[in-house]
Design an enzyme around this catalytic site. Structure first.
Site, PDB file in Angstrom:
ATOM      1  N   LYS A 272     -22.045  42.783 -39.737  1.00 39.53           N
ATOM      2  CA  LYS A 272     -23.369  43.251 -40.155  1.00 39.53           C
ATOM      3  C   LYS A 272     -24.070  42.099 -40.875  1.00 39.53           C
ATOM      4  O   LYS A 272     -23.504  41.483 -41.774  1.00 39.53           O
ATOM      5  CB  LYS A 272     -23.248  44.458 -41.094  1.00 39.53           C
ATOM      6  N   ASP A 343     -18.362  47.181 -34.535  1.00 39.31           N
ATOM      7  CA  ASP A 343     -19.090  47.945 -35.542  1.00 39.31           C
ATOM      8  C   ASP A 343     -19.208  49.416 -35.155  1.00 39.31           C
ATOM      9  O   ASP A 343     -19.765  50.210 -35.901  1.00 39.31           O
ATOM     10  CB  ASP A 343     -20.478  47.341 -35.758  1.00 39.31           C
ATOM     11  N   GLU A 345     -16.663  51.391 -35.081  1.00 34.83           N
ATOM     12  CA  GLU A 345     -15.253  51.594 -35.420  1.00 34.83           C
ATOM     13  C   GLU A 345     -14.920  53.023 -35.822  1.00 34.83           C
ATOM     14  O   GLU A 345     -13.767  53.444 -35.757  1.00 34.83           O
ATOM     15  CB  GLU A 345     -14.855  50.630 -36.548  1.00 34.83           C
ATOM     16  N   ARG A 347     -15.544  55.975 -34.521  1.00 35.42           N
ATOM     17  CA  ARG A 347     -14.997  56.825 -33.459  1.00 35.42           C
ATOM     18  C   ARG A 347     -13.563  56.426 -33.118  1.00 35.42           C
ATOM     19  O   ARG A 347     -12.771  57.260 -32.695  1.00 35.42           O
ATOM     20  CB  ARG A 347     -15.904  56.749 -32.229  1.00 35.42           C
TER      21      ARG A 347
END
Length: 515
Positions: A272, A343, A345, A347
């Site tokens: 990010k 990103d 992650e 799930r």
């Protein structure tokens, strides 16, 4: 300290005569000619020189009122089709902040309700809104002590509010706010687990913490992939936390929940940037809500309903061991998952837990499965401050999503349903024979068509739940709950107070309705 314990007083006259309360808070649409004398006359005289009364939050001091401090919190209009009970919640929050500013420590709450069905829980909602404003972050309480939360008892004038239900619901919301709102070192995975162990001590909820790294790697391969870069830092190592409540006697329904507990989300290798990492300690909001709901269950110990929750507490770190896009990882269900974006992650850490619960569900009585997560920016863009619900066919046929919407509206915890469509399942189909499933595309969910719907399809396939839909031999209802838009107040993920969504909606739909 803790949330303020509600003391229910059935008689208004008796309550107003009690001088032990040090502030009187009245919440309602209008305050003229609706309260007993001499309070009514006092308000009328006050209104002669203060035009704010009935229009905005107002306070005054009167020696003729036993509580001395008087706060009038208007809720605004209730006759428009889009008005709802959140007006009581918001008014109570504002009043609570003013009570603290005035220095009161034992307030008395009077809720002037109305006969509209949508407002039947106005007293409960007002208590919850008042308590929401009083909560202070765990780190602040540890730094300053109990004085930072000076109100321990809240008088509520009511002839129908169930005080036990109100206290249990706020107890769960308090736990959820603590777990969601605490910074990433203080609430790293091991400490998240420790908090849960302490929260459920001496309750009927059994707590099991999996902290063996070899077992986690073997049993939860997708979770392990996300956790890989954090393993070398002991205080960041992952945990799987199981909370299980089994009532005595006959079981009529089983709730099975998985919570996303990303204690900090750097984005991993898909880092990010541009300041978007701030606030990512709240990416554990789904797990926090699941633990909070279990706390409410623990306090009430309802008969006839079994509740199982599993929490994936993981830090998505960046480092030499970080998993990367293009990796193919075989999950617990045997499905080979190609990573599209590290990103995405959340799930992944829920997938193996959901797969295991799916297997258990086949032997349970009337099971309903849930995933709860701060999953996608698309949910916040699509439904704003509401909780997004995406159901499979079995859940939709049973009306569970609409039940959550209905109860959420009544308890100031609103939800909106989204349909699961064939495009969602097509979106995650493999592009080669090397893999069975694509975790995500490589763009932000907020600008991806159906960005909050297709993750439910991924979770359904990766857990094997797609083989248990409405036309299959062993149908299992499943609802994916995305709180990315509703999990904190004002959408401020770095500074906003956690909202504890969707605990109230779950309580209304599956616990209170079972009484």
């Amino acid at each position: 300290m803790s949330y303020p314990t509600p003391m229910i007083i059935s008689n208004l006259t008796t309550a107003l005569a009690d001088k032990s309360w040090d502030a009187l808070v009245v919440i309602g649409e209008s305050f003229i000619n609706v309260l007993p004398e001499p309070l009514n006359e006092i308000i009328i005289k006050q209104a002669e020189f203060d035009s704010r009364i009935n229009k905005e939050l107002t306070s005054f001091i009167s020696e003729d009122v036993n509580q001395t401090r008087v706060i009038l919190a208007p809720i605004g209009q209730t006759n428009r089709y889009f008005d709802d009970v959140r007006s009581y919640y918001d008014a109570a929050k504002k009043a609570a902040s003013l009570v603290l500013t005035m220095g009161a420590k034992k307030p008395l709450l009077v809720i002037l309700g109305n006969d509209k069905p949508a407002y039947k829980n106005a007293e409960m909602v007002s208590y919850l809104g008042f308590s929401q404003a009083l909560w202070q972050p765990l780190e602040a309480r540890e730094a300053f002590g109990d004085l930072i939360e000076p109100i321990s008892i809240l008088g509520v004038v009511s002839s129908n509010l169930n005080g036990s239900n109100a206290a249990a619901l706020e107890s769960g919301r308090y736990v959820a706010r603590d777990l969601c709102g605490t910074e990433p070192e203080r609430m790293a995975p091991p400490q998240f687990a420790e908090y849960c162990v302490e929260a459920f001590d001496r309750t009927d909820v059994k707590v099991t913490v999996t902290d063996d790294m070899a077992e986690l790697e073997t049993e939860y391969p997708l979770l392990w992939a996300v956790a890989r870069a954090s393993i070398e830092v002991k205080r960041h190592q992952p945990r799987v936390i199981r909370l299980e409540y089994t009532p005595p006697g006959e079981i009529n329904k089983t709730l099975m929940l998985v919570g996303k507990g990303i204690v900090y989300d750097t984005g991993g290798a898909d880092l990010k940037t541009g300041g978007h990492m701030a606030g990512m300690s709240r990416d554990k909001g789904g797990a926090a809500a699941v633990a909070g709901f279990m706390k409410t269950v623990a306090e009430l110990a309802p008969l006839g309903i079994k509740v199982v929750a599993e929490i994936a507490a993981v830090r998505n770190s960046i480092g030499a061991e970080a998993f990367v896009s293009d990796e193919i990882i075989t999950g617990h269900s045997g499905i080979r998952v190609r990573i599209g974006n590290t990103d995405a992650e959340g799930r992944l850490v829920m997938a193996d837990l959901l797969s295991k619960l799916r297997e258990e569900a086949l032997d349970e009585v009337n099971p309903v499965l849930f995933t709860v997560a701060t999953l996608t920016g698309h949910a916040a863009r699509s439904v704003g401050p509401y909780t997004a619900l995406v159901e499979n066919g079995v859940s939709k046929a049973n009306g569970y999503g609409e039940l959550l919407v209905e109860q959420g509206d009544l308890l100031a915890d609103p939800c909106e349903t989204s349909r699961s469509r064939r495009e969602d399942y097509e979106f995650v189909q493999p592009r080669t024979k090397a893999d069975d499933l694509l975790s995500s595309n490589n763009g932000p969910s907020a600008v991806t068509a159906r960005g909050h719907q297709f993750p439910m399809a991924f979770l359904s396939i990766v857990s094997g739940l797609d083989k248990h839909d409405v036309n299959d031999a062993d149908p299992l209802p499943y609802i994916h709950i995305d709180i990315a838009g509703s999990g904190v107040e004002g959408g401020d993920w770095q500074h906003g107070k956690p909202s504890a969504a969707p605990i109230s909606a779950l309580f209304g739909a599956f616990i209170d309705s079972a009484d």
